[in-house]
Design a protein around this motif. Structure first.
Motif, PDB file in Angstrom:
ATOM      1  N   THR A  51       1.366   9.306   0.691  1.00  0.00           N
ATOM      2  CA  THR A  51       1.350   9.303   2.448  1.00  0.00           C
ATOM      3  C   THR A  51       2.436   8.823   3.129  1.00  0.00           C
ATOM      4  O   THR A  51       3.066   8.263   2.486  1.00  0.00           O
TER       5      THR A  51
ATOM      6  N   LEU B 248      -8.678  12.518   7.214  1.00  0.00           N
ATOM      7  CA  LEU B 248      -8.010  11.245   7.913  1.00  0.00           C
ATOM      8  C   LEU B 248      -8.120   9.681   7.013  1.00  0.00           C
ATOM      9  O   LEU B 248      -8.872   9.217   8.152  1.00  0.00           O
ATOM     10  N   LEU B 249      -6.939   9.709   6.506  1.00  0.00           N
ATOM     11  CA  LEU B 249      -6.836   7.998   6.684  1.00  0.00           C
ATOM     12  C   LEU B 249      -6.052   7.593   6.613  1.00  0.00           C
ATOM     13  O   LEU B 249      -4.680   8.534   6.716  1.00  0.00           O
TER      14      LEU B 249
ATOM     15  N   SER C  60       0.600   5.070   8.216  1.00  0.00           N
ATOM     16  CA  SER C  60       0.637   6.514   7.262  1.00  0.00           C
ATOM     17  C   SER C  60      -0.729   6.890   7.147  1.00  0.00           C
ATOM     18  O   SER C  60      -1.707   6.440   8.252  1.00  0.00           O
TER      19      SER C  60
ATOM     20  N   THR D 142      -3.279   9.651   5.218  1.00  0.00           N
ATOM     21  CA  THR D 142      -3.277  10.878   4.275  1.00  0.00           C
ATOM     22  C   THR D 142      -4.659  12.244   4.847  1.00  0.00           C
ATOM     23  O   THR D 142      -5.505  11.215   5.467  1.00  0.00           O
ATOM     24  N   VAL D 143      -4.092  13.278   3.892  1.00  0.00           N
ATOM     25  CA  VAL D 143      -5.679  13.637   4.099  1.00  0.00           C
ATOM     26  C   VAL D 143      -5.257  14.888   2.459  1.00  0.00           C
ATOM     27  O   VAL D 143      -4.692  14.635   2.451  1.00  0.00           O
TER      28      VAL D 143
ATOM     29  N   PHE E  16     -13.568  11.456   0.914  1.00  0.00           N
ATOM     30  CA  PHE E  16     -12.846  10.914   1.335  1.00  0.00           C
ATOM     31  C   PHE E  16     -12.822   8.805  -0.068  1.00  0.00           C
ATOM     32  O   PHE E  16     -11.181   8.427  -0.177  1.00  0.00           O
TER      33      PHE E  16
ATOM     34  N   MET F 275     -10.551   9.874  -1.916  1.00  0.00           N
ATOM     35  CA  MET F 275      -9.064   9.586  -2.077  1.00  0.00           C
ATOM     36  C   MET F 275      -8.798   7.986  -1.333  1.00  0.00           C
ATOM     37  O   MET F 275      -7.155   7.577  -1.755  1.00  0.00           O
TER      38      MET F 275
ATOM     39  N   TYR G  67      -5.603   5.812  -3.080  1.00  0.00           N
ATOM     40  CA  TYR G  67      -4.882   5.547  -2.100  1.00  0.00           C
ATOM     41  C   TYR G  67      -4.790   3.485  -2.858  1.00  0.00           C
ATOM     42  O   TYR G  67      -3.737   2.997  -2.745  1.00  0.00           O
TER      43      TYR G  67
END
Lengths: 195, 501
Positions: A24, A79-80, A93, A95-96, B359, B362, B366
């Motif tokens: 990210t 969206l993270l 930050s 992440t996508v 998600f 993800m 992460y």
């Protein structure tokens, strides 16, 4: 007792981590924010620009207030957002998924920071050298209970990353590894069978 | 929504901690086993010692073991064969040996259950045979009944041997030097040196694993004062302490672990004597090895269940001793955790491949990225801990060619994963074992033809697991770009389990 070899192990199956995982882009804020986040905050939000484009996403976390996402065509995804302490300052930050990144025209990030001009944002994008952008204060001024005011900056990329390798091009069969695996398995069966 | 990734990672970290707990001890004892232990010694007395050989259908080896015991240099000893055999040859052979040694059959004494027990006795030799073990099965049951005889005849110590173990000629004197120097000692365990046929790669690998448990594990424990496990035979017992602990328990598959736990809970200790070695043979074929491991794992699981809370709550044990005992009792539960981790790994990879855009996937990746370096390092360290006892054993024994066999020794151990799993379930949940008294067939260096039956259900289970893992490795490579090095550990192990079970 025998079977020492069993001790520990097989989570093992997950251990060989790839060198690159989801990367990210990170944003750190200068000057520092006194009493920045003590903990890392992570949350996710829906992106859906099929209806409203650009889409305003209300984040409302410790420092990131909102993100406005504009894409070239309507997409849906996630969206993270992650906030973490870096010294006294937070680092944001995002992440996508790759499809969002590919379609991204512009993103505007609204966040809380001290009322000290100029406010510099350092953008660390993948493994590129960090670049600096200036944040703009939202007018009229908006202030939170800690005395921070609302700022924003724009970016054209969250980051270049690959959550998933390009599976449209199949990887070649790992012939050497497969042959080695077959040979050692065969040798184990033969050698341990002998009486 | 974000909880899924957190739970997934949390479970993996819990499993990692579990594996690291066991891995830590491998490293710890791998180092401490090089420390020379300080054992107090005194001049041994000449108290009366029973050299007890426990036998069950072991006509192939019992005579040579009796001869080996007769070569023991300690004088005030009586060799007692405790026999439960029900085959054609063993009891007649033993009766013949007893008559050769001028034994007379006993009648009318309190420790003889008439019609069920038969005792032949002379000054130096006793045959204690049970025609039917009734409600006192297994080796523990036999020893329980034998206690009455030992008590009545005024023995002070018992040196216990299995029917296929040959003692070092001065083993009793060496053990008595130690046990008589410390009143708290309930037993002294000697080193069990595993003999193997040089031409048998399987036996070589099994011997490496077995030797590691003495040369590294017990030596390391002795050096730092951790609890010593009685290893089933080749140990001298102080009978007074054994009686105080209510002796061996009938019907227990691992009576050695059971009595060890009770000794320590009563505040008694064990000692390990690395300088004295008895010699015995490891299982001669894979089937015997698998059955042996099955019994050990089931017995350990039962011991863990029975003694978990007593150990935790004990005020006679230090926390170091508690952890040492719990680790020993829980040793084979690794198989349960490993099976859980295989299922978890498979589910995780499927999730990451087929729901990669979600998600949760993800976020999981992460988080994984955040801990990638320390997590990978810790888990490779845990995996590496498997090698430590084997490498240290090879170095200490100076048999360097065995370094080449370390992977095979590991694969042999890992190949019985599902056997361990099933045995754990039996041990935890069944008081009445479906497993019968099983003696590991031994040959004592003779050429003996041994038969065995293939276990098709175990082979099938291994085949299914192998297929699932191969599929997972392929998905990892094709979709995630991972070349999973653990394939080189699991594929050979499961192939061995599939073809040799």
């Amino acid at each position: 007792m025998s079977a020492k070899a069993l001790c520990s192990s097989a989570l093992s199956l997950l251990l060989f981590l790839p060198s690159v995982l989801a990367y990210t882009g990170g944003y750190s804020v200068l000057p520092s924010i006194p009493g920045g986040p003590g903990n890392t905050n992570v949350d996710r939000f829906d992106i859906d620009t099929t209806g409203t484009n650009p889409q305003t996403i209300s984040v409302g976390m410790g420092y990131v207030e909102a993100v406005v996402v504009q894409t070239s065509s309507g997409v849906t995804g996630n969206l993270l957002v992650k906030e973490e302490p870096t010294g006294d300052s937070p680092t944001f930050s995002f992440t996508v998924q790759k499809k969002i990144e590919d379609e991204l025209v512009q993103a505007t990030v609204f966040f809380w920071a001290p009322d000290t001009s100029p406010l510099v944002i350092t953008h660390q994008h993948a493994n590129d050298p960090p670049t600096q952008v200036y944040a703009t204060k939202v007018t009229p001024n908006q202030q939170d209970s800690d005395g921070n005011v609302l700022w924003y900056f724009t970016t054209t990329t969250f980051s270049e990353f690959a959550i998933k390798p390009d599976y449209r091009e199949p990887r070649p069969f790992p012939v050497a590894a497969a042959i080695l695996l077959a040979l050692i398995s065969l040798s184990a069966c033969v050698m341990l069978r002998r009486q | 929504m974000t909880m899924f990734a957190q739970i997934l990672l949390g479970v993996q970290l819990l499993l990692a901690a579990y594996f690291c707990f066991f891995g830590f001890y491998n490293y710890f004892y791998g180092i401490t086993c090089f420390i020379k232990p300080k054992l107090k010694k005194v001049e041994p007395s000449q108290k009366k010692v029973a050299v007890v050989i426990v036998s069950y259908n072991e006509k192939e080896v019992i005579a040579s073991t009796i001869k080996a015991c007769e070569r023991l240099t300690y004088r005030n000893k009586v060799i007692i064969v405790g026999d439960d055999s029900n085959d054609d040859g063993t009891f007649p052979l033993l009766k013949h040996i007893a008559k050769q040694r001028k034994c007379k059959q006993l009648h009318g004494t309190a420790f003889i259950d008439h019609g069920r027990t038969e005792v032949w006795e002379s000054k130096d030799f006793v045959l204690f045979h049970r025609h039917d073990y009734g409600k006192h099965p297994y080796k523990g049951g036999h020893l329980k009944e034998l206690e009455a005889y030992l008590k009545a005849r005024g023995f002070d110590y018992m040196y216990l041997l299995d029917a296929d173990w040959w003692p070092q000629h001065d083993t009793i004197e060496r053990c008595m030097e130690v046990i008589e120097a410390d009143d708290r000692l309930a037993f002294v365990q000697t080193r069990k040196h595993s003999y193997h046929d040089e031409r048998s790669f399987l036996q070589r690998c099994l011997a490496m694993n077995e030797d590691a448990s003495s040369v590294v594990e017990l030596a390391g424990r002795q050096a730092v004062g951790d609890p010593i496990l009685f290893g089933g035979c080749s140990a001298l017992f102080r009978l007074g302490h054994l009686y105080a602990a209510e002796g061996f328990r009938a019907g227990h598959l691992t009576e050695d672990m059971d009595i060890t736990n009770r000794f320590y809970l009563l505040g008694y200790k064990g000692a390990y004597l690395d300088s004295v070695a008895d010699e015995g043979e490891v299982p001669p074929h894979y089937h015997a090895y698998r059955k042996q491991q099955e019994h050990w794992a089931a017995g350990c699981a039962r011991t863990l269940r029975d003694y978990l809370w007593p150990i935790i709550r004990s005020d006679k044990l230090s926390w170091g001793e508690k952890l040492g005992l719990l680790r020993q009792n829980a040793f084979y539960t690794n198989a349960v955790a490993i099976n859980a981790s295989i299922v978890l790994a498979l589910a995780t990879v499927l999730f990451m491949v087929f729901a990669a855009d979600s998600f949760e996937a993800m976020l999981y990746r992460y988080y994984l990225e955040e801990i990638a370096m320390p997590y990978t390092a810790v888990m490779f360290a845990a995996l590496g801990s498997n090698l430590v006892p084997l490498v240290v054993t090879v170095l200490k024994r100076r048999k360097h060619v065995n370094l080449l066999f370390i992977p095979y020794a590991m694969w042999a151990s890992w190949s019985v994963l599902h056997t361990y799993f099933g045995a754990n379930v039996q041990g935890f949940f069944h008081d009445r074992f479906s497993l019968d008294w099983f003696h590991t067939p031994k040959t004592n260096k003779q050429q003996v033809k041994l038969s065995h039956k293939k276990q098709h259900h175990i082979s099938l289970l291994n085949a299914l697991t192998l297929a699932a893992l191969l599929w997972m490795y392929w998905l990892e490579w094709q979709h995630l770009g991972w070349l999973d090095v653990y394939a080189f550990f699991w594929v050979p192990a499961l192939a061995v389990g599939m073809f040799l079970s």
